[in-house]
Design a protein around this motif. Structure first.
Motif, short mmCIF file in Angstrom:
data_model
loop_
_atom_site.label_atom_id
_atom_site.label_comp_id
_atom_site.label_asym_id
_atom_site.label_seq_id
_atom_site.Cartn_x
_atom_site.Cartn_y
_atom_site.Cartn_z
N ALA A 102 0.85 -1.19 0.00
CA ALA A 102 0.00 0.00 0.00
C ALA A 102 0.89 1.25 0.00
CB ALA A 102 -0.89 -0.01 1.23
N PRO A 103 0.37 2.38 -0.52
CA PRO A 103 1.19 3.59 -0.69
C PRO A 103 1.94 4.02 0.57
CG PRO A 103 -0.91 3.88 -1.78
CD PRO A 103 -0.99 2.57 -1.07
N MET A 104 1.28 3.98 1.72
CA MET A 104 1.95 4.49 2.92
C MET A 104 3.04 3.52 3.40
SD MET A 104 1.43 7.49 4.13
CE MET A 104 2.52 8.32 5.29
N VAL A 121 -0.38 4.52 -8.41
CA VAL A 121 -1.19 5.11 -7.34
C VAL A 121 -1.84 6.39 -7.88
CG1 VAL A 121 -1.12 6.06 -5.00
CG2 VAL A 121 0.38 4.15 -5.62
N GLY A 122 -3.09 6.61 -7.52
CA GLY A 122 -3.82 7.79 -7.99
C GLY A 122 -3.19 9.08 -7.52
N GLU A 123 -3.59 10.20 -8.16
CA GLU A 123 -2.93 11.48 -7.89
C GLU A 123 -3.14 11.95 -6.46
OE1 GLU A 123 -2.78 14.24 -10.91
OE2 GLU A 123 -2.15 15.89 -9.62
N LEU A 124 -4.39 11.93 -5.99
CA LEU A 124 -4.65 12.41 -4.62
C LEU A 124 -3.89 11.57 -3.60
CD1 LEU A 124 -6.28 14.38 -2.77
CD2 LEU A 124 -8.04 12.61 -2.66
N ALA A 125 -3.98 10.24 -3.75
CA ALA A 125 -3.31 9.35 -2.79
C ALA A 125 -1.79 9.53 -2.87
CB ALA A 125 -3.70 7.90 -3.06
N ASN A 142 -0.09 12.24 -3.78
CA ASN A 142 0.30 13.52 -3.18
C ASN A 142 0.18 13.48 -1.66
OD1 ASN A 142 0.82 14.57 -5.69
ND2 ASN A 142 -1.15 15.63 -5.87
N LEU A 143 -0.93 12.91 -1.17
CA LEU A 143 -1.14 12.87 0.28
C LEU A 143 -0.12 11.98 0.96
CD1 LEU A 143 -4.97 12.61 0.89
CD2 LEU A 143 -3.40 14.30 1.84
N ALA A 144 0.14 10.81 0.41
CA ALA A 144 1.09 9.89 1.04
C ALA A 144 2.49 10.51 1.04
CB ALA A 144 1.10 8.55 0.31
N ALA A 188 2.46 13.46 3.55
CA ALA A 188 2.40 12.95 4.93
C ALA A 188 3.73 12.30 5.30
CB ALA A 188 1.25 11.94 5.08
N ARG A 247 -0.26 7.18 12.56
CA ARG A 247 -1.39 6.25 12.40
C ARG A 247 -2.37 6.38 13.56
NH1 ARG A 247 -1.50 -0.18 11.03
NH2 ARG A 247 -0.13 0.53 9.38
#
Lengths: 192, 192
Positions: A78-80, A138-142, A144-146, A149, A182
């Motif tokens: 997963a991205p994170m 991975v999608g753009e929003l995810a 950028n956020l990952a 963060a 988390r």
């Protein structure tokens, strides 16, 4: 001197942050840095474009380690998790360098222009991480956020590590900060 | 013109970002901004210190809304809920301003010095949020992480909103980004 600084480049970097701390960044000349390191100005300019770049010369390697960490993560992560793996891939880069990092940070904290350069570096690292995540599908929003963060974790952990007086390594502090993030985002009560 | 810009200040800001977009930030004079707005240079300098500050004059109000949002949150709220409440407290500040925000962003994206100023603004907002959390008794690591993660959400959401062509408000996008961040950090598969 740690293993990060075996040669002329490391001696020059150590001499530079010492002098910036003693006399201020503005008041330190390349000639003085070279003299403190027992080297010539010509050698200085073989390693650094100018006295500002001494403080940021590690950026390219840091970025390549972070991006390499994203690329090397197994495809099913997963991205994170990928970002966590990338942050932990900087292991070794900063070890034995806490005294240097602490002196460098004090110099940057005292100079607005250097702070802006540091912020730009952090923003570039976040952008590079986000691009590497998008490359994985991975999608753009995810992405950028990952990435943002992840850099938030890195910044906060780095600051805590530099200020810290215990024996924890940077990667110990990064792991603890990932766990704390988390907790925070899950809405659980944080450790106070 | 939206409700955010009822008077001279709003007319000057609109004229400025239009001209920055048309001719570049460097090539635009205060005289040209005043003329476009149908006002005098003297009026310009009553509202703004210089042409750069036109782009950042909202920072103080934004910061006071964010910090006010933290202070106003009920005492029993977890740190990330407090940050979410603070981000949603900017509601209204940006509404009716998307066209202006989009033009402003294009100007900033084209100028390295303005990007650094914007990064400094974001870093100041994160520091202010972290300080407000510490005031509530939240520990240092949790305060810093929640504030930085909150600003990560804000930056990513703001960028998506500015670029977006749908009817979602900024607060809609912030809410969606908060949910996405929770998914990401919990290790759940993100929405792709």
């Amino acid at each position: 001197m740690g293993r990060w600084a075996p040669g002329a480049q490391g001696r020059l970097a150590s001499a530079a942050v010492e002098l910036y701390g003693e006399h201020g960044f503005e008041n330190t000349t390349v000639a003085a840095i070279a003299e403190r390191a027992g080297l010539t100005e010509r050698t200085f300019f073989r390693h650094f474009a100018d006295k500002r770049e001494v403080l940021f010369s590690g950026s390219a390697e840091l970025q390549s380690r972070l991006v390499g960490g994203v690329e090397a993560a197994p495809a099913d992560r997963a991205p994170m998790e990928v970002i966590a793996a990338a942050l932990l891939a900087v292991d070794g880069f900063f070890e034995d360098r806490r005294d240097h990092a602490r002196r460098r940070q004090a110099v940057i904290d005292a100079n607005a222009e250097l702070q802006e350069r540091e912020l730009r570096k952090m923003a570039s690292l976040a952008a590079a991480l986000a691009a590497a995540l998008r490359q994985r599908g991975v999608g753009e929003l995810a992405s950028n956020l990952a990435a943002e963060a992840g850099m938030a974790v890195f910044r906060v952990a780095f600051e805590a590590w530099v200020k810290g007086t215990d024996d924890r390594t940077l990667t110990d502090v990064i792991r603890a900060a990932m766990v704390e993030l988390r907790h925070l985002t899950s809405g659980e009560a944080p450790a106070r």
